[in-house]
Write an enzyme that holds these catalytic residues in place. Structure first.
Site, mmCIF file in Angstrom:
data_model
loop_
_atom_site.group_PDB
_atom_site.id
_atom_site.type_symbol
_atom_site.label_atom_id
_atom_site.label_comp_id
_atom_site.label_asym_id
_atom_site.label_seq_id
_atom_site.Cartn_x
_atom_site.Cartn_y
_atom_site.Cartn_z
ATOM 1 N N SER A 104 -35.575 3.085 -57.095
ATOM 2 C CA SER A 104 -36.596 2.049 -57.245
ATOM 3 C C SER A 104 -36.241 1.023 -58.312
ATOM 4 C CB SER A 104 -37.948 2.693 -57.562
ATOM 5 O OG SER A 104 -37.877 3.451 -58.766
ATOM 6 N N THR A 105 -35.697 1.479 -59.446
ATOM 7 C CA THR A 105 -35.341 0.530 -60.508
ATOM 8 C C THR A 105 -34.130 -0.298 -60.100
ATOM 9 O OG1 THR A 105 -36.132 2.186 -62.098
ATOM 10 C CG2 THR A 105 -34.964 0.288 -62.983
ATOM 11 N N LYS A 158 -29.106 12.120 -62.547
ATOM 12 C CA LYS A 158 -29.273 11.180 -61.455
ATOM 13 C C LYS A 158 -29.242 11.940 -60.137
ATOM 14 C CE LYS A 158 -27.035 7.376 -61.319
ATOM 15 N NZ LYS A 158 -28.287 6.739 -60.817
ATOM 16 N N ASP A 193 -27.188 0.824 -62.698
ATOM 17 C CA ASP A 193 -27.904 1.818 -61.897
ATOM 18 C C ASP A 193 -29.071 2.359 -62.702
ATOM 19 O OD1 ASP A 193 -28.533 3.526 -59.832
ATOM 20 O OD2 ASP A 193 -26.583 4.532 -59.786
ATOM 21 N N GLY A 194 -29.973 3.013 -62.032
ATOM 22 C CA GLY A 194 -31.086 3.664 -62.702
ATOM 23 C C GLY A 194 -30.723 5.085 -63.096
ATOM 24 N N ALA A 195 -31.704 5.818 -63.612
ATOM 25 C CA ALA A 195 -31.513 7.225 -63.965
ATOM 26 C C ALA A 195 -32.852 7.930 -63.875
ATOM 27 C CB ALA A 195 -30.936 7.364 -65.371
ATOM 28 N N ASP A 196 -32.798 9.211 -63.582
ATOM 29 C CA ASP A 196 -34.022 10.011 -63.547
ATOM 30 C C ASP A 196 -34.385 10.526 -64.938
ATOM 31 O OD1 ASP A 196 -34.424 9.943 -60.640
ATOM 32 O OD2 ASP A 196 -32.529 11.028 -60.595
ATOM 33 N N GLU A 256 -22.906 7.386 -56.293
ATOM 34 C CA GLU A 256 -23.227 6.793 -57.592
ATOM 35 C C GLU A 256 -22.213 7.199 -58.658
ATOM 36 O OE1 GLU A 256 -28.100 6.339 -57.340
ATOM 37 O OE2 GLU A 256 -27.228 8.228 -58.017
#
Length: 260
Positions: free
Chosen positions: A35-36, A102, A89-92, A111
């Site tokens: 989403s990010t 991730k 990239d995003g991250a959890d 990724e």
């Protein structure tokens, strides 16, 4: 339009908007999944249309590739790019050393390949993703379908000797059927609560037959851009040891989100 966004989406947007400014003409850029990262692709598409920015993007999933083409970004493969200037990239989850979990979006293998084939990796995240110790978010592990139950048993046996709070693993589902990655593999989500030694775990997991890759990104991220709902953005550079702060003002009725 900005008033219609939730606080969490505002935080994601300002982080993505700030990170989009790192992309320069002629770069080859890895584009993350989630989403990010989708906010980032939208912001970069805006720069392509309004500023004439030209760069080539290497997506980490078919979903990201489709969105990138939709907003006008030229998409190439990693084989065509060979090496990347930057991956965003995003991250959890991320910790104070910029170690990451991730794979919540299911694209951890691509990724990680793209991130490690880059001169720099920048993570964009809302402030809620920062943790003292990794592990509250389930750790994704990509496994081949053949003999996956045997792989799961070996994995759970290995967890007994590791510094974790819980040792449960579940097969990720997509409705009534197992979730499939872009490579056609399964994902096991490890519900560990706390990972005491992420580096050790990353090494051990990838020694287990059947495991393709794990969602621990250790010593890969160079910078993290953290967004807040009030428009503040904090950028931490792990190599330079610097912290920078910026602020974005939200204006009611602006056009920033007209294509989102």
């Amino acid at each position: 339009m900005t008033g219609e966004l939730s606080p969490i989406d505002k935080a994601k947007f300002v982080a993505a908007k700030r990170a989009a400014a790192f992309v320069e003409d002629g770069m080859r850029v890895g584009l993350g999944t989630g989403s990010t990262a989708a906010w980032l692709v939208r912001c970069l598409g805006e720069r392509v249309r309004e500023e004439g920015l030209f760069f080539k993007g290497v997506p980490t999933s078919t979903r990201t590739a489709d969105l990138a083409r939709e907003v006008g970004i030229e998409v190439i493969t990693l084989e065509e790019a060979r090496w990347l200037d930057l991956t965003i990239d995003g991250a959890d989850e991320f910790d104070g050393e910029l170690n990451l979990i991730k794979g919540g979006g299911g694209a951890l293998l691509q990724e990680k390949i793209v991130a490690t084939a880059s001169d720099q990796m920048v993570v964009i995240a809302d402030a809620a993703k920062e943790v003292e110790t990794l592990g509250a978010f389930p750790l994704p592990v990509e496994v081949i379908r053949f003999g996956w139950t045997a792989t799961q048993a070996l994995l759970e046996e290995a967890l007994v000797s590791m510094d974790v709070m819980n040792r449960d693993s579940t097969l990720r589902m997509n409705g009534d059927t197992p979730y499939l990655t872009d490579e056609g593999n399964f994902i096991l989500d490890l519900h560990l609560a706390r990972i005491g030694d992420p580096r050790q775990m990353a090494l051990i997991l990838n020694q287990i037959p059947g495991i393709v890759e794990n969602g621990l990104f250790i010593d890969i991220c160079d910078r993290v851009v953290i967004g807040y709902a009030d428009g503040r953005v904090e950028t931490r550079d792990i190599n330079a040891g610097t912290v920078e702060e910026h602020r974005m003002e939200f204006a009611e009725g602006d056009n920033l989100f007209r294509d989102i």
